[in-house]
Scaffold this motif. Sequence first.
Motif, PDB file in Angstrom:
ATOM      1  N   SER A  77      -0.667  -2.244 -13.262  1.00  0.00           N
ATOM      2  CA  SER A  77      -1.771  -2.160 -14.226  1.00  0.00           C
ATOM      3  C   SER A  77      -1.744  -3.335 -15.191  1.00  0.00           C
ATOM      4  CB  SER A  77      -1.706  -0.841 -14.998  1.00  0.00           C
ATOM      5  OG  SER A  77      -1.858   0.242 -14.122  1.00  0.00           O
ATOM      6  N   TYR A  78      -0.546  -3.729 -15.634  1.00  0.00           N
ATOM      7  CA  TYR A  78      -0.436  -4.880 -16.534  1.00  0.00           C
ATOM      8  C   TYR A  78      -0.847  -6.175 -15.838  1.00  0.00           C
ATOM      9  CZ  TYR A  78       2.199  -2.056 -19.939  1.00  0.00           C
ATOM     10  OH  TYR A  78       2.594  -1.119 -20.861  1.00  0.00           O
ATOM     11  N   ILE A  79      -0.425  -6.343 -14.589  1.00  0.00           N
ATOM     12  CA  ILE A  79      -0.762  -7.567 -13.850  1.00  0.00           C
ATOM     13  C   ILE A  79      -2.261  -7.624 -13.575  1.00  0.00           C
ATOM     14  CG2 ILE A  79      -0.453  -8.798 -11.653  1.00  0.00           C
ATOM     15  CD1 ILE A  79       1.979  -9.053 -13.468  1.00  0.00           C
ATOM     16  N   ARG A  80      -2.824  -6.504 -13.092  1.00  0.00           N
ATOM     17  CA  ARG A  80      -4.268  -6.461 -12.816  1.00  0.00           C
ATOM     18  C   ARG A  80      -5.064  -6.615 -14.115  1.00  0.00           C
ATOM     19  NH1 ARG A  80      -2.601  -7.519  -8.964  1.00  0.00           N
ATOM     20  NH2 ARG A  80      -2.220  -6.326  -7.097  1.00  0.00           N
ATOM     21  N   VAL A 107      -1.446  -1.177  -4.421  1.00  0.00           N
ATOM     22  CA  VAL A 107      -2.902  -1.144  -4.364  1.00  0.00           C
ATOM     23  C   VAL A 107      -3.311   0.289  -4.664  1.00  0.00           C
ATOM     24  CG1 VAL A 107      -4.929  -1.356  -2.879  1.00  0.00           C
ATOM     25  CG2 VAL A 107      -3.054  -2.991  -2.665  1.00  0.00           C
ATOM     26  N   PHE A 108      -3.946   0.495  -5.794  1.00  0.00           N
ATOM     27  CA  PHE A 108      -4.395   1.818  -6.192  1.00  0.00           C
ATOM     28  C   PHE A 108      -5.427   1.636  -7.308  1.00  0.00           C
ATOM     29  CE2 PHE A 108      -1.492   0.876  -9.498  1.00  0.00           C
ATOM     30  CZ  PHE A 108      -1.694   1.759 -10.553  1.00  0.00           C
ATOM     31  N   ASP A 109      -6.073   2.710  -7.698  1.00  0.00           N
ATOM     32  CA  ASP A 109      -7.089   2.650  -8.744  1.00  0.00           C
ATOM     33  C   ASP A 109      -6.388   2.649 -10.114  1.00  0.00           C
ATOM     34  OD1 ASP A 109      -9.213   2.922 -10.484  1.00  0.00           O
ATOM     35  OD2 ASP A 109     -10.121   4.622  -9.435  1.00  0.00           O
ATOM     36  N   ASP A 153       7.652   5.177  -8.938  1.00  0.00           N
ATOM     37  CA  ASP A 153       6.214   4.994  -8.733  1.00  0.00           C
ATOM     38  C   ASP A 153       5.477   4.727 -10.043  1.00  0.00           C
ATOM     39  OD1 ASP A 153       6.176   5.101  -5.994  1.00  0.00           O
ATOM     40  OD2 ASP A 153       5.606   7.203  -5.868  1.00  0.00           O
ATOM     41  N   THR A 154       5.869   5.419 -11.103  1.00  0.00           N
ATOM     42  CA  THR A 154       5.236   5.196 -12.405  1.00  0.00           C
ATOM     43  C   THR A 154       5.506   3.779 -12.895  1.00  0.00           C
ATOM     44  OG1 THR A 154       5.403   7.534 -12.965  1.00  0.00           O
ATOM     45  CG2 THR A 154       5.103   5.998 -14.805  1.00  0.00           C
ATOM     46  N   LEU A 155       6.730   3.302 -12.734  1.00  0.00           N
ATOM     47  CA  LEU A 155       7.064   1.936 -13.147  1.00  0.00           C
ATOM     48  C   LEU A 155       6.238   0.925 -12.358  1.00  0.00           C
ATOM     49  CD1 LEU A 155      10.964   2.161 -13.434  1.00  0.00           C
ATOM     50  CD2 LEU A 155       9.278   2.308 -15.285  1.00  0.00           C
ATOM     51  N   ARG A 156       6.081   1.178 -11.077  1.00  0.00           N
ATOM     52  CA  ARG A 156       5.297   0.272 -10.243  1.00  0.00           C
ATOM     53  C   ARG A 156       3.824   0.301 -10.639  1.00  0.00           C
ATOM     54  NH1 ARG A 156       6.914   1.195  -4.101  1.00  0.00           N
ATOM     55  NH2 ARG A 156       5.821  -0.780  -3.855  1.00  0.00           N
ATOM     56  N   LYS A 157       3.294   1.486 -10.912  1.00  0.00           N
ATOM     57  CA  LYS A 157       1.890   1.601 -11.310  1.00  0.00           C
ATOM     58  C   LYS A 157       1.656   0.946 -12.663  1.00  0.00           C
ATOM     59  CE  LYS A 157       0.749   5.638  -8.575  1.00  0.00           C
ATOM     60  NZ  LYS A 157       0.413   7.059  -8.560  1.00  0.00           N
ATOM     61  N   HIS A 213       0.837  -1.199   0.000  1.00  0.00           N
ATOM     62  CA  HIS A 213       0.000   0.000   0.000  1.00  0.00           C
ATOM     63  C   HIS A 213       0.868   1.244   0.000  1.00  0.00           C
ATOM     64  CE1 HIS A 213      -3.986  -1.757   0.715  1.00  0.00           C
ATOM     65  NE2 HIS A 213      -3.332  -2.691   1.339  1.00  0.00           N
ATOM     66  N   ILE A 214       2.134   1.071   0.284  1.00  0.00           N
ATOM     67  CA  ILE A 214       3.034   2.218   0.394  1.00  0.00           C
ATOM     68  C   ILE A 214       4.112   2.143  -0.675  1.00  0.00           C
ATOM     69  CG2 ILE A 214       2.662   2.590   2.865  1.00  0.00           C
ATOM     70  CD1 ILE A 214       5.217   0.946   3.360  1.00  0.00           C
ATOM     71  N   SER A 215       4.821   3.226  -0.852  1.00  0.00           N
ATOM     72  CA  SER A 215       5.805   3.292  -1.924  1.00  0.00           C
ATOM     73  C   SER A 215       7.188   2.793  -1.522  1.00  0.00           C
ATOM     74  CB  SER A 215       5.918   4.732  -2.442  1.00  0.00           C
ATOM     75  OG  SER A 215       4.776   5.032  -3.194  1.00  0.00           O
ATOM     76  N   GLU A 216       7.369   2.458  -0.264  1.00  0.00           N
ATOM     77  CA  GLU A 216       8.702   2.022   0.173  1.00  0.00           C
ATOM     78  C   GLU A 216       9.008   0.621  -0.350  1.00  0.00           C
ATOM     79  OE1 GLU A 216      10.924   4.025   1.786  1.00  0.00           O
ATOM     80  OE2 GLU A 216       9.364   5.488   1.380  1.00  0.00           O
ATOM     81  N   ILE A 217      10.159   0.510  -0.965  1.00  0.00           N
ATOM     82  CA  ILE A 217      10.627  -0.797  -1.421  1.00  0.00           C
ATOM     83  C   ILE A 217      12.141  -0.768  -1.319  1.00  0.00           C
ATOM     84  CG2 ILE A 217      10.617  -0.124  -3.867  1.00  0.00           C
ATOM     85  CD1 ILE A 217       9.725  -3.086  -4.444  1.00  0.00           C
ATOM     86  N   LYS A 218      12.707  -1.844  -0.816  1.00  0.00           N
ATOM     87  CA  LYS A 218      14.143  -1.887  -0.554  1.00  0.00           C
ATOM     88  C   LYS A 218      14.950  -2.125  -1.830  1.00  0.00           C
ATOM     89  CE  LYS A 218      13.585  -3.525   4.129  1.00  0.00           C
ATOM     90  NZ  LYS A 218      12.970  -4.671   4.738  1.00  0.00           N
ATOM     91  N   PHE A 219      16.161  -1.601  -1.809  1.00  0.00           N
ATOM     92  CA  PHE A 219      17.092  -1.764  -2.924  1.00  0.00           C
ATOM     93  C   PHE A 219      17.275  -3.243  -3.258  1.00  0.00           C
ATOM     94  CE2 PHE A 219      21.311  -2.276  -4.747  1.00  0.00           C
ATOM     95  CZ  PHE A 219      21.326  -1.302  -5.726  1.00  0.00           C
TER      96      PHE A 219
END
Length: 131
Positions: free
Chosen positions: A97-100, A59-61, A89-93, A4-10
């Motif tokens: 989107s592709y997976i969903r 998790v986002f719209d 964040d754009t790469l993650r979104k 739900h958050i943007s934190e992700i480890k290296f």
Amino acid sequence: MISHISEIKFEELNRLVGFLDFFQRVDALMSEEEKRDMLECEEIMEFYEELYNTGFLLVFDWKSWLDQNEIYKNIANNIEEHVTKADLDTLRKLTTSYIRGDRFTEGLFEGVILNGHVTKILTRLKELMDK
């Protein structure tokens, strides 16, 4: 687990970037048939699982996000210019989107692999990590 958050480890990002060589090999194959055969391999499933395990997916719209980012809606579009400027964040979104989207349109994720979008995303991810 989906983040739900943007934190992700290296280290987690590095696990995903580790798949870049594989996707580049898929891109280098000449025929669609050869590429489709490659998609049935274990590495695709491992990559898919790592997207969840690392918390890369959000998790986002995603449907509204795609409506606001029209270029990504049609997977046949050339997105390279946009992806080369994208932030994490754009790469993650985009990946989320592709997976969903694959749940609603079977074969969507396969399509973004075949057309090189996953390679472009991972290449940009690697660039961001190298900064």
